[in-house]
Motif scaffolding. Structure first.
Motif, mmCIF file in Angstrom:
data_model
loop_
_atom_site.group_PDB
_atom_site.id
_atom_site.type_symbol
_atom_site.label_atom_id
_atom_site.label_comp_id
_atom_site.label_asym_id
_atom_site.label_seq_id
_atom_site.Cartn_x
_atom_site.Cartn_y
_atom_site.Cartn_z
ATOM 1 N N ARG A 1 0.770 -1.164 -0.039
ATOM 2 C CA ARG A 1 -0.019 0.091 -0.028
ATOM 3 C C ARG A 1 0.980 1.175 0.006
ATOM 4 N N GLN A 2 0.189 2.487 -0.265
ATOM 5 C CA GLN A 2 1.018 3.746 -0.349
ATOM 6 C C GLN A 2 1.435 4.002 1.307
ATOM 7 N N LEU A 3 2.945 4.143 1.350
ATOM 8 C CA LEU A 3 3.354 4.777 2.662
ATOM 9 C C LEU A 3 4.028 6.175 2.401
ATOM 10 N N THR A 4 3.782 6.990 3.354
ATOM 11 C CA THR A 4 4.243 8.545 3.254
ATOM 12 C C THR A 4 5.178 8.438 4.381
ATOM 13 N N VAL A 5 6.242 9.350 4.083
ATOM 14 C CA VAL A 5 7.343 9.680 4.912
ATOM 15 C C VAL A 5 7.768 10.936 4.695
ATOM 16 N N VAL A 6 8.317 11.890 5.886
ATOM 17 C CA VAL A 6 8.720 13.135 5.677
ATOM 18 C C VAL A 6 10.307 13.099 5.544
ATOM 19 N N ALA A 7 10.435 13.435 4.354
ATOM 20 C CA ALA A 7 12.028 13.510 3.654
ATOM 21 C C ALA A 7 12.367 14.360 2.648
ATOM 22 N N ASN A 8 13.544 14.457 2.515
ATOM 23 C CA ASN A 8 14.038 15.154 1.383
ATOM 24 C C ASN A 8 13.851 14.250 0.054
ATOM 25 N N GLU A 9 12.914 14.357 -1.138
ATOM 26 C CA GLU A 9 12.618 13.705 -2.045
ATOM 27 C C GLU A 9 13.839 13.496 -2.954
ATOM 28 N N GLY A 10 14.855 14.255 -3.146
ATOM 29 C CA GLY A 10 15.830 14.105 -4.008
ATOM 30 C C GLY A 10 16.951 13.254 -3.284
ATOM 31 N N GLN A 11 17.217 13.430 -2.023
ATOM 32 C CA GLN A 11 18.006 12.426 -1.426
ATOM 33 C C GLN A 11 17.423 10.853 -1.107
ATOM 34 N N LEU A 12 16.048 10.738 -1.055
ATOM 35 C CA LEU A 12 15.448 9.307 -1.364
ATOM 36 C C LEU A 12 15.686 8.782 -2.465
ATOM 37 N N ARG A 13 15.585 9.631 -3.455
ATOM 38 C CA ARG A 13 15.743 8.891 -4.791
ATOM 39 C C ARG A 13 17.245 8.525 -4.995
ATOM 40 N N GLN A 14 18.140 9.322 -4.391
ATOM 41 C CA GLN A 14 19.554 8.918 -4.494
ATOM 42 C C GLN A 14 19.672 7.645 -3.730
ATOM 43 N N VAL A 15 18.929 7.463 -2.509
ATOM 44 C CA VAL A 15 19.198 6.268 -2.186
ATOM 45 C C VAL A 15 18.794 4.910 -2.756
#
Length: 465
Positions: free
Chosen positions: A345-359
């Motif tokens: 299912r969809q899960l929402t987190v508070v984060a920097n989107e660009g950094q999570l994409r890099q992860v």
């Protein structure tokens, strides 16, 4: 001055002052009490009320001549102030000198007067003008008692107080010195332990005293302080070592592409690469090494920003959609590794989107680079105990046990040859670890030789109200 000396000196001063005050008050009290007794006796003689020239103290029924010893001196003055009769105190054959009184006193209160010649001091009282039986006119009678007994008692008491005070003061000082020395013995031990620590033995600790005492609490506090200082020094040394290793590794990584670029430039300058296919190949290699150098510099900049805790802007990020985008990009970049995505299912987190994409990019790139062509990669997004769990697993050869604890270190490669054919710059997983840590998350690695490798990234789920 040592603290035990200060305490002993303070005790000595306090004892001397206390003994002096107690002695002075005692002597003055006894002296006043004995003087009051003389005054009571004198007023008793006055209150008898019957007087005669032959025997002014007729209440005793004796004459002065019949008394071998007289405690009271008597002086009788007529109404003109002339001394009519006097009786000396003391023994009949060795009387005291009479009080030095030239005329009848004008007060009925007790008073102190010296004898004629000043050898004796009297306590005296006057009757005022009274009648004497059998004699016409009025007379003033003065009764006086020598204060020699009071003075002797006060003198003896003073000597006793001085001697006793000296003995008590000396004993008090000795006892205070002994108690202080014994009580501060733990301080000597603490000083020795502290000097031992200061000499460089950071594993040594101060001997703990009874925690119910001030010294005990001090020893515990000092031990905590030494432990924290030791931890700080160890952490500083570790950081210095990491910085030294980081600089050395960065220099090594930067030197390789720079050396390659420099070599091709020298070939061009020497004329060894004439226009044509050979020159084109050289320019292509220069471009490739330049791109690798730029990528390495970018990774170092990312790590630098993460070390400074610059996390960037945070926003609500839908993790499943982010994972889908990363999987689509990876399939386009490398179609030789089939990638599957599972998101419950969809899960929402508070984060920097660009950094999570890099992860995600780094994890997928790491899985593709370190597995043979055709190896399947599984990506999943799920929830577990309040965490959003992003899992990237491959079915490749796995990571040997000796390398698992180091794969997140900067510039680390399991391949000792440090070949770029089997690995990148060694910063990919280090960047992943730093980003996850800056987001308050956790990262876990599970790998077995021949069974593949699984890396889980756990991030706190955003609570939407």
């Amino acid at each position: 001055m040592a603290i035990r000396t200060k305490i002993a000196a303070a005790m000595a001063v306090l004892l001397i002052v206390a003994v002096s005050i107690i002695g002075f008050v005692t002597v003055q009290t006894v002296s006043s009490h004995l003087t009051d007794q003389l005054d009571w006796k004198l007023h008793g003689l006055v209150e008898q009320g019957t007087f005669s020239l032959s025997s002014p103290d007729a209440a005793d029924g004796d004459t002065a001549g019949e008394m071998p010893y007289s405690e009271v001196a008597i002086m009788i003055f007529d109404d003109s102030g002339r001394l009519v009769e006097a009786r000396s105190a003391g023994f009949a054959d060795d009387p005291y000198s009479l009080p030095d009184i030239e005329g009848p006193p004008h007060t009925k209160d007790s008073f102190t007067v010296d004898s004629e010649g000043g050898a004796t001091t009297y306590r005296a009282v006057s009757t005022g003008e009274v009648a004497i039986k059998g004699v016409s006119g009025t007379y003033t009678i003065v009764f006086a008692i020598p204060t020699s007994s009071v003075e002797a008692t006060v003198s003896t008491l003073t000597r006793t107080v001085l001697v006793t005070g000296f003995i008590v003061g000396a004993l008090g000082i000795l006892i205070a010195w002994g108690v202080t020395r014994r009580g501060l013995r733990v301080v000597d031990h603490m000083v020795a332990d502290a000097e031992h620590v200061a000499s460089g033995n950071l594993d040594h600790r101060i001997t703990a005293a009874d925690p119910r005492t001030e010294m005990g609490r001090l020893s515990l506090a000092l031990n905590r302080m030494v432990s924290r200082l030791t931890d700080a020094i160890t952490q500083r040394d570790r950081q210095h070592e990491r910085l030294r290793q980081f600089v050395a590794d960065a220099g090594h990584e930067l030197r390789t592409p720079l050396t390659a670029i420099g070599g091709y430039v020298q070939l061009y300058e020497s004329g060894a690469t004439p226009p044509g296919e050979k020159l084109d190949r050289a320019m292509s290699r220069i471009g490739s090494e330049n791109a690798r150098l730029a990528k390495l510099v970018d990774d170092l900049m990312v790590l630098s920003r993460l070390d400074e805790e610059v996390g960037g802007d945070r926003e609500l990020v839908e993790l499943a959609q982010l994972a889908q985008d990363a999987v689509d990009d990876a399939e386009v970049a490398d179609s030789t590794h089939p990638i599957s995505l599972t998101a419950s299912r969809q899960l929402t987190v508070v984060a920097n989107e660009g950094q999570l994409r890099q992860v995600l990019v780094n994890l997928l790139t790491n899985a593709r680079v370190h597995t043979p062509s055709g190896t399947a990669i599984d990506v999943s997004v799920a929830e577990h105990d309040g965490w959003a769990v992003l899992r990237v697993a491959d079915h490749g050869p796995g990571i040997p046990a000796k390398h698992r604890q180091k794969v997140f270190d900067r510039f680390y490669r399991a391949d000792p040859s440090r070949s770029r054919a089997t690995g990148g710059s060694g910063l990919g997983l280090s960047i992943v670890s730093s980003i996850v840590a800056s987001h308050g998350g956790e990262i876990r690695l599970d790998s077995e030789p021949g069974e593949g490798t699984s890396i889980e990234v756990r991030l706190p789920i955003a609570r939407l109200e």
